[in-house]
Structure formats: C-alpha cells, structure tokens
Design an enzyme around this catalytic site. Sequence first.
Site, PDB file in Angstrom:
ATOM      1  N   HIS A  54      22.566  26.684   5.862  1.00  0.00           N
ATOM      2  CA  HIS A  54      24.109  26.240   6.563  1.00  0.00           C
ATOM      3  C   HIS A  54      24.726  27.567   7.346  1.00  0.00           C
ATOM      4  O   HIS A  54      25.371  27.443   8.051  1.00  0.00           O
ATOM      5  CB  HIS A  54      25.637  26.138   5.644  1.00  0.00           C
ATOM      6  CG  HIS A  54      25.271  24.683   5.729  1.00  0.00           C
ATOM      7  ND1 HIS A  54      24.798  23.348   6.175  1.00  0.00           N
ATOM      8  CD2 HIS A  54      24.602  24.214   3.957  1.00  0.00           C
ATOM      9  CE1 HIS A  54      24.744  22.399   5.544  1.00  0.00           C
ATOM     10  NE2 HIS A  54      24.778  22.359   4.112  1.00  0.00           N
ATOM     11  N   LYS A  96      39.719  27.957  11.659  1.00  0.00           N
ATOM     12  CA  LYS A  96      38.148  28.388  10.645  1.00  0.00           C
ATOM     13  C   LYS A  96      38.759  29.721   9.987  1.00  0.00           C
ATOM     14  O   LYS A  96      39.771  30.337  10.332  1.00  0.00           O
ATOM     15  CB  LYS A  96      37.292  28.431  11.882  1.00  0.00           C
ATOM     16  CG  LYS A  96      37.430  29.167  12.971  1.00  0.00           C
ATOM     17  CD  LYS A  96      36.005  29.621  13.499  1.00  0.00           C
ATOM     18  CE  LYS A  96      36.451  28.513  14.760  1.00  0.00           C
ATOM     19  NZ  LYS A  96      35.177  27.853  14.969  1.00  0.00           N
ATOM     20  N   ARG A  97      37.662  29.604   8.883  1.00  0.00           N
ATOM     21  CA  ARG A  97      37.452  31.194   8.492  1.00  0.00           C
ATOM     22  C   ARG A  97      37.677  32.216   8.901  1.00  0.00           C
ATOM     23  O   ARG A  97      37.426  32.379   9.603  1.00  0.00           O
ATOM     24  CB  ARG A  97      36.290  30.729   7.312  1.00  0.00           C
ATOM     25  CG  ARG A  97      36.074  32.141   6.598  1.00  0.00           C
ATOM     26  CD  ARG A  97      34.887  31.871   5.945  1.00  0.00           C
ATOM     27  NE  ARG A  97      33.942  31.262   6.152  1.00  0.00           N
ATOM     28  CZ  ARG A  97      32.323  32.400   6.787  1.00  0.00           C
ATOM     29  NH1 ARG A  97      32.772  33.847   6.163  1.00  0.00           N
ATOM     30  NH2 ARG A  97      31.533  32.101   6.942  1.00  0.00           N
ATOM     31  N   LYS A 143      33.239  35.327  13.857  1.00  0.00           N
ATOM     32  CA  LYS A 143      33.866  34.352  14.396  1.00  0.00           C
ATOM     33  C   LYS A 143      34.366  34.459  15.659  1.00  0.00           C
ATOM     34  O   LYS A 143      34.982  33.749  16.480  1.00  0.00           O
ATOM     35  CB  LYS A 143      34.700  33.014  13.416  1.00  0.00           C
ATOM     36  CG  LYS A 143      33.569  32.597  12.447  1.00  0.00           C
ATOM     37  CD  LYS A 143      34.343  31.953  11.339  1.00  0.00           C
ATOM     38  CE  LYS A 143      33.242  30.751  10.336  1.00  0.00           C
ATOM     39  NZ  LYS A 143      32.846  30.080  11.349  1.00  0.00           N
ATOM     40  N   THR A 168      31.503  22.880  12.102  1.00  0.00           N
ATOM     41  CA  THR A 168      31.932  21.804  12.321  1.00  0.00           C
ATOM     42  C   THR A 168      34.000  21.061  13.280  1.00  0.00           C
ATOM     43  O   THR A 168      34.234  20.155  13.582  1.00  0.00           O
ATOM     44  CB  THR A 168      32.300  20.755  10.418  1.00  0.00           C
ATOM     45  OG1 THR A 168      33.113  21.487   9.973  1.00  0.00           O
ATOM     46  CG2 THR A 168      31.289  20.558  10.623  1.00  0.00           C
ATOM     47  N   LYS A 192      35.404  18.548  15.813  1.00  0.00           N
ATOM     48  CA  LYS A 192      36.552  17.331  14.607  1.00  0.00           C
ATOM     49  C   LYS A 192      37.740  17.550  16.002  1.00  0.00           C
ATOM     50  O   LYS A 192      38.151  16.332  17.011  1.00  0.00           O
ATOM     51  CB  LYS A 192      37.238  17.899  13.703  1.00  0.00           C
ATOM     52  CG  LYS A 192      36.428  17.747  12.527  1.00  0.00           C
ATOM     53  CD  LYS A 192      36.995  18.536  11.612  1.00  0.00           C
ATOM     54  CE  LYS A 192      36.053  18.706  10.160  1.00  0.00           C
ATOM     55  NZ  LYS A 192      36.154  20.002   9.671  1.00  0.00           N
TER      56      LYS A 192
END
Length: 672
Positions: free
Chosen positions: A217, A408-409, A414, A516, A520
């Site tokens: 992942h 998000k985390r 990121k 993901t 969404k």
Amino acid sequence: GLRYEFGLFRQEIVGREQREHPDAWNAHGSPWLVERPDEACLVPAYGSVVDTLGHDGESHPMWLGWKLIVGVPYDMPVVGYGGKTVNVLRLFAARAPNEIDMATFNSGDYVRAVEQNIATETLSKVLYPSDDVPAGRELRLLQEYFLVACAVRDVLRRIEREGGMPEDLPKRFALQMNDTHPALAVAEVMRVMVDEQRLPWEEAWALTQSTFGYTNHTLMPEALERWPVPLFEKVLPRHLQVIYEINSRFLDQVRSRWPGDLSRIQKMSLIDEANPKHVRMANLCVVGSHAVNGVAAIHSELVRTRLIPEFAEMWPEKFSNKTNGVTPRRWILQANPALAALLDRRIGKGWVTRLELTDALAAQADDPDLQQETLAIKRANKDRLARVVLSTTGIAIDPDSLFDVQIKRIHEYKRQLLNLLHVAWLYLHISEDGARLPQPRTVIISGKAAPSYRVAKQVIHLANAMSAVIERDPRVREQLRLVFIPDYRVSLAERIVPAAELSEQISTAGMEASGTGNMKLSMNGAITIGTLDGANIEIADAVGPEGVFVFGLTVPEVEAHVRSGSYQPRRHVEEDPRLRRVLDAISGDRFAAGPREMFGDLVARLLHHDPYFVLADFSSYLDAQDRAANARLDSKGWARKMILNTARMGRFSSDRTIREYATEIWRVAPVN
C-alpha cells in the site's frame, strides 16, 4: 482484526499544538459486538526451541517454555447494502489464562502475582503503540503476531468444523496481507502445518503460497517493516527458525538461477545481515505469496521497478495492479444525500451498486438546470460545513468563498507544508502588496500526526499559528481564512468531503501509493489540484484535462534528482522572490507568538535537504492555484468540471476493486 480498547487517539489542539488523548471507542459498549468466549484461541509466545528425537528417528524442533495468551473473539455484523448479505467482522481481544501465580500471591507479593495477567491484557489495549522505545517495539511485534495467530487458528478450526482437512486451506480460504503488518501469517501457517499437522515441508510451503496474496500500500519505509533478529528470537523463537528455513530454501533458488550474484542475494534475502540483523517482512510477504499487487497503476509499476525489482524479475507472473476504490454507498448516498437524489433523478438508482452508470451524466454536463442544481447542492453542503467549523474552531468561514481542502494524515510526503507555503504567500500578497484575490478563499486542513512524528506535529503547529495571525488581520481575513479542524475521522470527513471545491492531492510524485481521499472528493464534485502521483494519474485520465489542475515534478524527474544527487533547494529560493519572502516570514517572527513558536527548523530542513521536493514544486503549485482561482470565476465552467468529476468516477468504486481481487487473485465467483 484486534478489538482494541483505545483507538488511534483523539486529537485536540492546545496552544496551537496537537495533544493526544485516549480514544475509548467502545466505552459505552455496543449491542452489535458479540463476545464468543467458547471460540477462544490459545496463542503461545516467548520461550525457547530445543531439538528432540521423534518416533521417526529424525530430529524435530520443540517450542518449550512459552507463555500463553488467550484470544477471545468478538463478532460485529457488517450488513451489506439492501440487507441481503451479512458478513461478520471478527475482532480478537487478548486475555490472560484464568490463573495467577498462587505461590507468589500467598507469599504476600500480590502485585507480582497478577502482573503477567495485566501485561497480557495490555496487548489489545491500544492501537499502534509507539515503537520509539524497546518496550513499544516488542508490544507492536506481539500485537501483529497475536492478530495473525488468532486468525490462522480460527480459519483452521472452521475448516475442521466443516469436515475438511488442514491441507484444504487454499481451497477454502484466501488470506490477503495488506502491507507488511500481517506478514507473520506466512511463518505461522508454516509452523502450524509442519509442527502441529506434521506435513512435509514442501507440501506445507505449496499450500502456504497458494493461500496468501500480498498488497503493498505504500513505498514509504515505515510500511516495509524490519524487525531486529534479537527481538524476534525473544518473542517468537520458533517463527524465526521457520523464517530462516524459508530463506535458506529460497536463496538456493536464487543461486541456482543467478550463480555468483552476491548483490542480488543480499537484496532478496529475508534477512538483512547488518548489525544487528533484521527480518525483512516485505520480502517474506513476496516470497510467501502467489500474487503481489500495488494499488494504483503508477504505484504498481514502481513496486516492480523500484521497490523490489529483483523479485519482479524472478516472478513476473506474480505482479499485477489493483487500483483502490471507495464505496459510493457511504461517500455519496450517505454523506451527500442531495447529490444522491440528483443522480437518482437524472440517471436512475442503479448507480448505487454500479457506479459506472454515472458516466451517463457527462452528456448532461452543459445542461444549465443541472449546473445550477449542482452548484446549489454544493452551497448547501458548504453551509453545513461552515457550522461544523464554527462549532469546533470558533472561526466563522464564508460559504461563498472557495473551499480549498486537504484532509489526510499529516506527513512530509503528503506536503501539507507546501499548502501552507501557498497560504503564507497569499497572506503576504494581501497584507503587504495590497492584492485582491479573484475571490475569497477558505483553506481547510484536517489530519492527525503520529505522536512521535516531530516534523508533522510542527506542521500542525504552523497551520494553527498562521490561522491565528490571519484571524487578527481584518485586511486579510475578508479574503483569506485558514482553519485546521481537529480530530479528523470518518464522521468528520462525511461533512468535509461533500463541501469541498478544490481537492489538494499534492504529494511528491512517486511517494503516494494511491490515495482514496482523492476519489471521495472527486465523486462529490471537487476539482483536483495535484501532482501526477498515485491514483491522481488515473483520475486525470478519467476526468480529462479540463477537470483537474496538474503541477509539479513527475516521477521520472524526481527519480533523476534522487539518483544524481543534483537537487539544490536553495536555487529555487534564489530564482523565486515569492518563495524567499515566504520562507523569511515563516523562519522569522511573522507567524510566531513567542520563542516556542519559532519555525526556523522547518525552513532549515527545506533549505538544506528538502527530501520531498517542496521548494522545487512551489512555483508550479502557485501557477496551478492561480489557474484554479481564475477558473472558479466562471460559475458555468466550474459547474461543468464538478459534473464531469462526479460522472467519471465509476472506475473508482470499491465494487470494481473487490471484483478484480476476487476474480484475478482469490479465484472466487459471486454467490449469485
């Protein structure tokens, strides 16, 4: 899964910094969570292994002196859409055997008499214990083993109950390892088959490989676990022996195919021979599985070519891609009922279980009535989110502003920090240059940082400090707001996702496996601003160039910099005066309320290292943000983009993903 008493953590912002509090998710109990003590599993750990002589005259290892852990299952029904299918999520809680050391108790040492019971039940107390200290690492390893040991015993017991034999395992079950956390399942199945069922090694190994699949992942190092051999030997001595035997036989295959290639052997070995030695759990997953996949097209390619190329060369037939998906039942039908009703009216109700049917909406993207209704639904969802923001942060945001969302985390790759650099530029441009933005903008960030991840927690601190400065400046806050919504979780996401207009998917190219949240948000009509990373590439392909704003280095460009060592972060500062102003403001006292809030070390990390190419992508990111802001001035054009995003998300349904796993990896057919 494990029935944790406390979840990840509940996040609170105190003094602009993250504080973690216990998340007692089941404090009030649940009528749906049913304890099954009659199906408890007995799990051994610790002890030592000795060789004994068997009836066949051969030497057999015997695991002795182990401590016993009881795994008590709890069943939670998971009801499928329409109520026609009910699956069961089984969660195991760790319990001590029903005994205490009576000799110690009777001697008066009451605490030590029960301390083993207390330590055992700590095993399922907390989700993801910190592994920064030796005790935390040991607990984490034991948790992972406890999970797979309970699952394997449960599976084998079900086979026996149905009249089958242990050898029937791959015929009855498919076991999918998600990342390396359940990698011990490979060693556990082998141990059970060889030690308890007395199967020949070759037969046990064949059924093990036929049973397991491995999904990678992420390419990030923390997801590719490596456990120190001394710790492994202490906690799971017999499993370490099994892994060494797997490795010995596997490396014989490698030597046979590539004689004398010591470098290849070192890379492919399940054991990293550095001091101290480590067990490479990703390598164990690959060797022990019949199928290996990534979760987006670019990610699967990088798994094959960058992460484990030697394994892909040895077994190319094992590798495939299974792009992630999300369920439209939660992320449209439940989270955005107004959009769901619109889809029902426009294309019928079949989209709920066949999301590809939303493609029919694309032909209506220029319909003025549909555009107006789409905009009205978005506005109502923004009103709802504005109330949530006010109640949680005390900040009143304007529903007419552009809702620019990153949820998000919190992690360096990121790049929430890149988002904040843009906010800092807008702040300086308004406050110092007297600029007027094309329209007011509200930047919304939400996410949790791992408790021990200092840099990520600094980013949260900076976000809240910047928000406070903006709120104090009336010249700025009428055009720009920044809010950090604490305690990100699914129920909060169900409020944010339908209200988002701009979806920040800005990870460093080649770092995000799939994502993901991007799916969404796009399903709900948000327009992606992002790099060509993870599933962003496939979203851009589905929606078309008019429906996304792409920027930044590509994967080959990032890889070229990494290989050559040619990246010079300071050069971007020298070439872009906007970037210099932003970094000077952050490293100075512009956003600092006092000495404790100096963010110079964040800036220094960018200037001296910048491992995630934040400065390299700054200029391109600002250009993309300008394109997005100007595009939103055209309400009809923006509504068209929203409609196309919703219409073309069919391929990103989890239904499609699960079908691909079922048919191509698990080899199972629908029940009806």
